[in-house]
Design an enzyme around this catalytic site. Structure first.
Site, PDB file in Angstrom:
ATOM      1  CB  SER A   1       5.101  -0.164  -0.832  1.00  0.00           C
ATOM      2  OG  SER A   1       6.079  -1.159  -0.715  1.00  0.00           O
TER       3      SER A   1
ATOM      4  CE  LYS B   1       1.360  -6.473  -8.673  1.00  0.00           C
ATOM      5  NZ  LYS B   1       2.583  -6.992  -7.982  1.00  0.00           N
TER       6      LYS B   1
ATOM      7  CE  LYS C   1       6.812   1.879  -3.329  1.00  0.00           C
ATOM      8  NZ  LYS C   1       7.961   0.955  -3.504  1.00  0.00           N
TER       9      LYS C   1
ATOM     10  CE  LYS D   1       8.887  -6.443  -9.894  1.00  0.00           C
ATOM     11  NZ  LYS D   1       7.682  -6.607  -9.084  1.00  0.00           N
TER      12      LYS D   1
ATOM     13  CG  ASP E   1      -8.771   2.981  -5.992  1.00  0.00           C
ATOM     14  OD1 ASP E   1      -8.617   3.351  -7.172  1.00  0.00           O
ATOM     15  OD2 ASP E   1      -9.870   2.613  -5.532  1.00  0.00           O
TER      16      ASP E   1
ATOM     17  CG  HIS F   1      -1.058   7.176 -14.942  1.00  0.00           C
ATOM     18  ND1 HIS F   1      -0.346   6.017 -14.741  1.00  0.00           N
ATOM     19  CD2 HIS F   1      -2.225   7.023 -14.263  1.00  0.00           C
ATOM     20  CE1 HIS F   1      -1.056   5.195 -13.974  1.00  0.00           C
ATOM     21  NE2 HIS F   1      -2.199   5.781 -13.683  1.00  0.00           N
TER      22      HIS F   1
END
Ligand code: GLU
Length: 474
Positions: free
Chosen positions: A366, A97, A73, A109, A102, A68
């Site tokens: 990250s 998470k 990530k 993963k 935000d 979405h």
């Protein structure tokens, strides 16, 4: 708190179970619920590598849970026990998470079935390069859609190799450095990424202790400096969390658990010395600053104020939860408390700071690294000197108007412009405080929700559901 089925659940079922509870509270329809929960795509690769004159076939996965928001990530795990089920569960956890913190990413993963300790550096490098080629060629690695990061068994060196291989494959991609995060600083990384998950744990606990009601609810009193802490895990996450809590907040770390045993010192452990010792000896046995205990369960169950779980999933479960005596349980790892374990802990009055909140520091930083790579410039480079000069002028003006001198130590603090590390830490601290504020707000407003995990999932699912509804899926 949500109810928990009597039979044991797999890691993935545990995550789905929490999500379904949040969906029930929010009144999310079954169709929308299915759309949110579904793992969008999973790639399994098997690739041969010739090592020491023999061909070995490696198996790896990359699961994209939600697209979405792009890129998706999440870390790459190298471990002898990784499975598709685990990778999918961890990818889903990344979606939630990121939503809570935000961070504008979907969740993914990856995992490679390998015991990294069986290979030397050159071999790992070859294996990483081959894995990277497989992921990139099949559309599961690039700066715009799927961006891995370190996880269990991987670190900045593997991320540097991934970036290098990707760059060789797509030299015309000007943003190639953004194809992976957690790189070393001189390979396009960002200051503060290595410490980020541990630092995030510290900020989460600091924030908890800013709320006396929450502290009292857990049966604790006083500030962080009077707490006795036990930590499971002395890898990157556990080490940094232990180091910052003991060195900066003056909390007393009285026990550290690793896979081969634990060490205890009721007067407090010297984390730096312990970490050094563990690196040299690959064991805590014989560490002069504490007592070695073979049976790590004993230390997991010892009396303490805060227990930080920074190792593997399912460490507190239906079988041992009743013996856990810590008042505050902090989930530094992903999924370290099972649903049944949680129920028992909460019936006993323990408070749990949940993984989707506590260990988001890694992906938050990250995000900063990814945006740094896209801007091709270090944070603070433009404004640091400007800010310093401005602050100097303000101080000079203040001194000349008041006729008083600002003490030297204060002057040097004030006139410093922010470095990249200062900005990264500030951004992470702000994210952790803001997420905690949202969790608290939901708990205060809803009579139905009395634990932070459910509140955190409600916030995450609500944000994702709103995105889907705008796209016509409701
Ligand atoms: N592996 C970390 C996690 O589980 C970091 C992921 C990332 O930085 O993308 O949150």
């Amino acid at each position: 708190m949500s109810t928990c089925p009597v039979n044991g659940l797999s890691f993935r079922e545990n995550v789905d179970h929490m999500v379904e509870s949040a969906m029930r509270i929010l009144g999310v329809s079954e169709t929308l619920g299915e759309a949110i929960k579904a793992c969008r795509s999973v790639l399994q690769v098997k690739f041969p590598v010739k090592l020491r004159g023999q061909v070995k076939v490696f198996t790896g996965w990359r699961a994209i849970h939600s697209e979405h928001l792009l890129p998706t990530k999440g870390g790459l795990r190298f471990a002898p026990i990784v499975s598709q089920d685990e990778v999918e569960a961890l990818a889903a956890l990344m979606t939630y998470k990121c939503a809570l913190a935000d961070v504008p990413f979907g969740g993914s993963k990856g995992g490679l079935l390998i015991d990294p300790r069986e290979y030397d550096d050159d071999e790992i490098r070859t294996i990483v390069a081959r894995f990277t080629l497989n992921l990139a060629k099949k559309g599961f690695l690039d700066p715009a859609t799927s961006v891995p990061a370190p996880d269990m068994g991987t670190g900045e060196r593997e991320m540097a190799w991934i970036a290098e291989t990707y760059k060789q494959l797509y030299p015309q991609d000007i943003n190639s450095n953004a194809c992976v995060t957690g790189k070393p600083l001189d390979h396009g990384g960002i200051a503060g990424r290595t410490e980020a998950t541990g630092r995030g744990i510290q900020y989460a606990i600091q924030e908890f202790f800013r709320h006396p009601d929450d502290v009292a609810e857990a049966g604790l009193s006083d500030g962080l400096s009077s707490q006795r802490v036990v930590i499971q895990g002395l890898g990157n996450v556990g080490y940094h969390a232990a180091k910052f809590l003991s060195e900066i907040d003056n909390a007393m770390v009285i026990g550290v658990i690793v896979s081969s045993g634990a060490v205890v010192n009721l007067d407090g452990l010297d984390i730096e010395a312990l970490h050094q010792y563990h690196r040299e000896h690959r064991s805590l046995r014989g560490f002069p600053g504490g007592t070695f205990v073979d049976d790590s369960e004993q230390v997991l169950e010892m009396e303490c104020d805060i227990l930080i779980l920074a190792a593997l999933e399912a460490q507190i479960h239906g079988g041992n939860a009743v013996r856990i005596r810590a008042k505050l349980i902090v989930e530094g790892a992903n999924g370290p408390v099972t649903c049944q374990g949680e129920k028992i802990l909460m019936d006993k009055g323990s408070v749990i700071l949940p993984d989707i909140y506590v260990n988001s520091g890694g992906v938050v930083v990250s995000y900063f690294e990814w945006t740094k790579n896209l801007s091709h410039m270090r944070y603070g480079r433009l404004q640091r000197r400007y800010e310093a000069t401005r602050a100097m002028h303000q101080l000079t003006a203040l001194e000349s108007l008041t006729g008083q001198q600002v003490p030297e130590w204060m002057r040097s603090e004030i006139v410093q412009g922010a470095s990249e590390l200062d900005l990264v830490r500030s951004g992470l601290d702000d994210t952790m405080r803001e997420a905690y504020r949202q969790i608290r707000e939901v708990m205060v407003e809803s009579e139905e929700i009395d634990d932070m995990r459910t509140a955190a999932y409600v916030i995450a699912i609500d944000k994702i559901a709103r995105w889907y509804r705008i796209q016509g899926i409701s």
